[in-house]
Scaffold this active site. Structure first.
Site, PDB file in Angstrom:
ATOM      1  N   TYR A 125       0.874  -1.460   0.053  1.00 40.40           N
ATOM      2  CA  TYR A 125       0.013   0.140  -0.031  1.00 40.40           C
ATOM      3  C   TYR A 125       0.966   1.072   0.055  1.00 40.40           C
ATOM      4  CZ  TYR A 125      -3.521   3.338   1.884  1.00 40.40           C
ATOM      5  OH  TYR A 125      -4.228   4.491   1.881  1.00 40.40           O
ATOM      6  N   ASP A 172       9.326   2.225  -0.831  1.00 37.25           N
ATOM      7  CA  ASP A 172       8.400   3.378   0.182  1.00 37.25           C
ATOM      8  C   ASP A 172       8.644   2.617   1.461  1.00 37.25           C
ATOM      9  OD1 ASP A 172       6.178   3.864   1.691  1.00 37.25           O
ATOM     10  OD2 ASP A 172       4.855   3.274   0.282  1.00 37.25           O
ATOM     11  N   LYS A 181       5.780   8.824   8.685  1.00 31.26           N
ATOM     12  CA  LYS A 181       5.688   8.360  10.173  1.00 31.26           C
ATOM     13  C   LYS A 181       6.733   8.573  10.996  1.00 31.26           C
ATOM     14  CE  LYS A 181       2.548   4.680   8.415  1.00 31.26           C
ATOM     15  NZ  LYS A 181       1.227   5.085   8.647  1.00 31.26           N
TER      16      LYS A 181
HETATM   17  N1  HOZ Z   1      -2.904   3.514   6.716  1.00 26.80           N
HETATM   18  C1  HOZ Z   1      -2.780   2.908   7.877  1.00 26.80           C
HETATM   19  C2  HOZ Z   1      -3.102   1.508   7.670  1.00 26.80           C
HETATM   20  N2  HOZ Z   1      -1.952   0.841   7.057  1.00 26.80           N
HETATM   21  C3  HOZ Z   1      -4.057   3.455   8.560  1.00 26.80           C
HETATM   22  C4  HOZ Z   1      -3.955   4.863   8.991  1.00 26.80           C
HETATM   23  C5  HOZ Z   1      -4.944   5.355  10.094  1.00 26.80           C
HETATM   24  O1  HOZ Z   1      -5.730   5.042  10.123  1.00 26.80           O
HETATM   25  O2  HOZ Z   1      -4.474   6.168  10.855  1.00 26.80           O
END
Ligand code: HOZ
Length: 427
Positions: free
Chosen positions: A144, A239, A267
Site C-alpha cells: 500500500y 516506500d 511516520k
Molecule cells: N494507513 C494506515 C493503515 N496501514 C491507517 C492509518 C490510520 O488509520 O491512521
C-alpha cells in the site's frame, strides 16, 4: 441509549463523519465492535473515553517509536509552537531535518519534505515518470502506497478490509499504466520487464511490507528488483513510510542492503506529526520545481512544529544501542507469542525487524498477499477482541503490522503474551 462513552462518541461521530472515522481501518469494520476513542496517551499506553488503559501496539501506525509523550520531544514541540505554527516560508529547521535524514540514508542526496505518506508516494511516482519520460509503474499486490489514484490498484490496507480491490472514483484510464504483480514472484517480475521494460518509469515496493501484516521481500527478490530496474533504466522506489527508521536506523534498504533510486518516508520522521518526505540522487531530485519541470508543492510542507517533532525524535533514535534494545524487545514479544501459541496448539507464525512485527494464525509465514488472505478472519477477530478485553490494543484488521516502542517494558510484553495465551487456550 448506549452508556459506554466510546459508544456514545461513536454514535455522535457517525452523524457527522463518514463511518465515524477519518481513516477507514479505525472504524473496526473488519473486526466488529466499537472503536476506542483515545483520550490521552503516555509511554506505551493510551486511555480510551471510558478511562480504560491499553498497551498500544499501533503507536499511531508506526510513528510513536519512542512511545507517547517522550519528554525531549514534547519540549521541542512546545518550544517550536511558541515561535509560530506555520509560515509558508523556509526555516532553518527544515535544513537540519533534511541533513539529519540524508546522513542516515546514503541512497539519498536530496530530499523534499511533504505532509503525508500518500503525498510523498504520489510525488515520487510523478518524479519517476517526469525524470524518465516513461508512463508505466510497477507495484505489488498487498503493498500500500497511500491513496493516490494511480496507486489504488488492489491496495492491501483499508481497502482490502472492505473487500474492494480498487476504489470507486478512480477511472480505469488513471490506473491503466500501473502493473500490479505478485510480491516475491520472480517469474512475474522478469516477465513484466521483458514485456514492458522500455516503458517502465519506476517500480515501487515496500521491501518489508507492513500493509499485508508483515511480509518480507526475499533477498533474491529485492536484489532482482534492483538489477532489473538498473538494466532497463527504470527507477527503484522504496516506500519506507512504515519501515524508515522503524526496522533499523537505515531502513529496509539497510536491512536488505539494496540501494533504491528514490525513497519515500513518513511516520517516524515526523515523530507523530504530519510529516513525510521523498528523496534520491541530486540529478533526479533536481527535476523537481522550482529547478525542473516536475511540479510539486505544499502549504504545510516542512511545517515548523512537525520538523521540531521529527528532529527531536531522530535525535533520540540515533543514540547508540537504541535499535538493538528495541529489536530485542520486539523479538521477545514475537518469541513469547510463538511459544504461547505452540503450547496451546494454535497455528501461528510471526516475524519482526527492529520495532515492527507481524503475526499470522497460519503455520508458516506468508510470502505474498494471496497467502495472507487465507487467514481465518473469525479466529483473528476472536484474538483481537480477546486482547482488547484484556487491555491490549493491536490493529483492528489482520492486514496490518504491529509496532513496539522504546517505552514498552518487560511487564507489558509479558502481560501481552499472557493475554494471548489465555485466548489461544480458550479457542
Ligand atoms: N494507513 C494506515 C493503515 N496501514 C491507517 C492509518 C490510520 O488509520 O491512521
Amino acid at each position: 441509549m448506549p452508556d459506554n462513552p466510546n459508544d456514545i462518541l461513536f454514535e455522535r461521530a457517525r452523524a457527522v463523519i463518514p463511518g465515524g472515522v477519518n481513516s477507514p481501518v479505525r472504524a473496526f469494520r473488519a473486526v466488529g465492535g466499537t472503536p476506542r476513542f483515545v483520550q490521552r496517551a503516555q509511554g506505551a499506553y493510551f486511555w480510551d473515553a471510558a478511562g480504560q488503559r491499553y498497551i498500544d501496539y499501533i503507536g499511531s501506525w508506526g510513528p510513536m517509536i519512542l512511545g507517547h509523550g517522550h519528554p525531549a520531544v514534547v519540549e521541542a514541540v512546545q518550544r517550536a509552537v511558541i515561535d509560530g505554527f506555520s509560515f509558508g516560508a523556509p526555516t532553518e529547521r527544515e535544513i537540519e531535518l533534511a541533513e539529519a535524514i540524508l546522513a542516515l540514508l546514503p541512497s539519498m542526496e536530496m530530499i523534499r519534505l511533504v505532509s503525508s505518506g500518500t503525498e510523498a508516494a504520489m510525488s515520487a511516482l510523478r518524479l519517476a515518470r517526469g525524470a524518465t519520460g516513461r508512463k508505466y509503474i510497477i507495484k505489488f499486490e498487498g503493498c500500500y502506497h497511500g491513496h493516490a489514484d494511480a496507486l489504488l490498484v488492489k491496495a492491501g490496507s483499508g481497502l482490502a478490509t472492505f473487500g474492494n480491490p480498487t476504489s470507486a472514483g478512480v477511472p480505469p484510464e488513471v490506473v491503466q499504466h500501473t502493473l500490479v504483480l505478485e510480491y516475491n514472484n520472480l517469474a512475474q517480475l522478469e516477465e513484466a520487464f521483458t514485456l514492458h521494460g522500455q516503458e517502465i518509469a519506476g517500480l515501487m515496493i515496500e521491501a518489508i511490507a507492513g500493509n499485508m501484516n508483515f511480509v518480507r521481500a526475499s533477498a533474491a527478490f529485492a536484489k532482482r528488483c534492483r538489477e532489473l530496474c538498473t538494466q532497463h533504466g527504470a527507477l527503484l522506489i522504496f516506500d519506507e513510510v512504515m519501515t524508515g527508521f522503524r526496522v533499523g536506523l537505515h531502513g529496509a534498504q539497510g536491512v536488505l542492503d539494496v540501494r533504491p533510486d528514490l525513497t519515500v518516508l513518513g511516520k517516524v520522521i515526523g515523530g507523530g506529526m504530519p510529516l513525510a518526505a521523498f528523496g534520491g540522487p541530486r540529478a533526479i531530485m533536481e527535476q523537481l520545481a522550482p529547478l525542473g519541470p516536475v511540479y510539486q508543492a505544499g502549504t504545510l510542507s516542512g511545517n515548523p512544529v512537525a520538523t521540531a517533532c521529527g528532529l527531536a525524535t531522530l535525535k533520540e533514535i540515533a543514540k547508540p544501542g537504541f535499535y538493538e534494545s528495541l529489536a530485542a524487545k520486539t523479538r521477545s514479544l514475537v518469541d513469547g507469542l510463538k511459544s504461547a501459541a505452540a503450547a496451546e496448539g494454535q497455528p501461528f507464525s510471526a516475524d519482526s525487524e527492529g520495532g515492527m512485527f507481524g503475526f499470522f494464525l497460519l503455520n508458516e509465514l506468508p510470502q505474498n498477499y494471496a497467502t495472507v488472505m487465507t487467514t481465518d478472519g473469525a479466529s483473528f477477530n476472536r484474538l483481537f477482541h480477546g486482547l482488547l478485553d484484556r487491555g491490549v490494543y493491536i490493529a483492528p484488521a489482520l492486514y496490518e503490522a504491529g509496532f513496539v516502542s522504546a517505552a514498552h517494558c518487560d511487564d507489558d510484553i509479558a502481560a501481552t503474551i499472557e493475554a494471548a495465551r489465555q485466548i489461544f487456550r480458550k479457542s
